[in-house]
Write an enzyme that holds these catalytic residues in place. Structure first.
Site, mmCIF file in Angstrom:
data_model
loop_
_atom_site.group_PDB
_atom_site.id
_atom_site.type_symbol
_atom_site.label_atom_id
_atom_site.label_comp_id
_atom_site.label_asym_id
_atom_site.label_seq_id
_atom_site.Cartn_x
_atom_site.Cartn_y
_atom_site.Cartn_z
ATOM 1 C CE LYS A 154 -4.156 -1.961 0.522
ATOM 2 N NZ LYS A 154 -5.312 -1.722 -0.362
ATOM 3 C CE LYS A 251 -10.690 -5.221 -3.338
ATOM 4 N NZ LYS A 251 -10.551 -3.888 -2.727
#
Length: 336
Positions: A154, A251
Site C-alpha cells: 500500500k 470486490k
C-alpha cells in the site's frame, strides 16, 4: 429458510493503513441461512469510504426478512434477482446474503461450490499478502514477519519509491502496488518507470475513481499494467474500464456477491481484461467464498484471515499463498 445475523469486531494483528484511513478493528456481519438441516454462511465488512456500517446492513436485511425466509427452491441467480431490487442501495448486505445462499445451495447439492460451477482447480493463482502503509522500518518488519511469494504494498505517501526500494533490498518476491486513489496522472506515469525497475508487477487504482480522462492517459503511457479497483464497483463498470485499465479487481461486497462477480469476470475476460478478486479484510467466511472463484482469475488478493489476530471461522487454508480447500461442501465454512 431461516435467516440468522451475527456481528463481530475482527481485531487486526497490526494497525492497517492505506492512503485514506487506518484501522485496528474491522467490524463484520455474518449471515447464516438455514434450511433442511444445512447452513450456508456469508460475510460483509463495514467500510466508511462506501458509508456502510454493520447496523445499516443488519437493518436492511431485517426489513426484508420475510421475503428472504420465504425462499424455497430458487437458484442463486434467481434468488439474487429477486432480492436485488430491495438491496440495490446496500450491495454489501446483498453480498453477505448471496454468499450464504450460494454456500447453502451447493451444500444441498452435496458439492463444493467450485465443483457445482464445474471449474477445475489445477491452475489456481496464489494470493498476495498485503503490507499496509507505515514507517519504512515497520513495513520492512511486517514483510519479514511473514515471508511470502507475492506482496501487495500500500502506497500514497511522500516517500513511496524509497519504501519500495527498501523492501526490495529484503525480498525477491513479486511486488504489486496499490495507491488507493492516492496519486495524480503525472505522478503515476513517473512512478511506474521507477517501480518497473524494482520488479513491480502492476499498479492498482493509482488515480481517483472518477478521473476517467486520467485513467485513459495512464493506460496509454504507463510502463506498468494498471488494475481498476475503486473504478470498478458494479457490473456496468466493467465495460467502462475497457481501454482505461488493463484489468479489474472485483470486490464481492461492492458488486453484491458471488453471483454478479461471476458475470463481471466473464465480461472482463471477454473484453481481454485481466481478472482479479480482492478482499476487504474479511474472516475465513468471506475468504472461503472468494476461493471458489480462483479457477476463473488471473490474480487474487484474499489475505484477510492472515491479517487478523484471531479468526472467527474455519474454512480454506492459505500457506505460502496457496489455497487448500476445506473438506466440507459449499464454501466449507464452519463458525468457531
Amino acid at each position: 429458510m431461516e435467516l440468522i445475523i451475527r456481528s463481530y469486531d475482527l481485531k487486526l494483528k497490526h494497525t492497517f493503513t492505506i492512503s485514506r484511513e487506518s484501522i485496528t478493528i474491522q467490524p463484520s456481519m455474518i449471515v447464516e441461512l438455514k434450511s433442511d438441516g444445512q447452513s450456508g454462511f456469508g460475510e460483509a465488512t463495514s467500510n466508511p469510504y462506501y458509508k456502510i456500517t454493520v447496523p445499516k446492513m443488519t437493518a436492511d436485511l431485517e426489513s426484508i426478512r420475510s421475503l428472504i425466509e420465504s425462499t424455497t427452491t430458487e437458484t442463486p441467480e434467481e434468488f439474487w434477482s429477486k432480492i436485488h431490487p430491495f438491496l440495490q442501495d446496500d450491495l454489501f448486505a446483498l453480498c453477505a446474503l448471496d454468499m450464504a445462499y450460494n454456500d447453502l445451495y451447493a451444500r444441498k447439492k452435496g458439492k463444493k461450490l467450485y465443483q457445482l460451477w464445474d471449474h477445475p482447480i489445477t491452475n489456481n493463482p496464489i494470493t498476495n499478502y498485503t503490507i499496509g502503509i507505515d514507517t519504512i522500518d515497520k513495513m520492512v518488519e511486517k514483510m519479514e514477519e511473514l515471508p511470502w511469494p507475492i506482496y501487495k504494498i500500500k502506497l500514497g505517501t511522500q516517500e513511496d519509491i524509497a519504501i519500495v526500494k527498501e523492501l526490495r533490498k529484503r525480498s525477491k518476491a513479486i511486488f504489486r502496488i496499490d495507491a488507493n486513489c492516492g496519486w495524480g496522472v503525472d505522478e503515476t506515469i513517473k512512478n511506474a518507470i521507477e517501480l518497473k525497475k524494482l520488479g513491480v508487477e502492476f499498479l492498482e487504482q493509482p488515480l481517483k475513481a472518477d478521473n476517467w480522462d486520467g485513467h485513459a492517459q495512464v493506460f496509454k503511457e504507463s510502463v506498468l499494467p494498471v488494475i481498476a479497483d475503486e473504478s470498478c464497483i458494479i457490473e456496468a463498470d466493467v465495460a467502462k474500464c475497457n481501454q482505461h485499465f488493463h484489468g479489474i479487481n472485483i470486490k464481492l461486497v461492492k458488486c453484491g456477491g458471488l453471483t454478479p462477480a461471476r458475470r463481471m469476470i466473464a465480461e472482463g475476460r471477454k473484453l481481454g481484461l485481466k481478472t482479479m478478486v480482492g478482499c476487504m479484510t474479511e474472516s475465513s467466511v468471506g475468504i472461503s467464498a472468494i476461493a471458489q472463484l480462483l479457477p476463473q482469475l488471473d490474480y487474487v488478493d484474499m489475505d484477510g484471515p492472515l491479517l487478523l489476530a484471531e479468526d472467527i471461522a474455519d474454512g480454506v487454508l492459505i500457506v505460502d499463498g496457496k489455497v487448500t480447500y476445506a473438506d466440507g461442501n459449499g464454501t466449507g465454512v464452519v463458525l468457531k
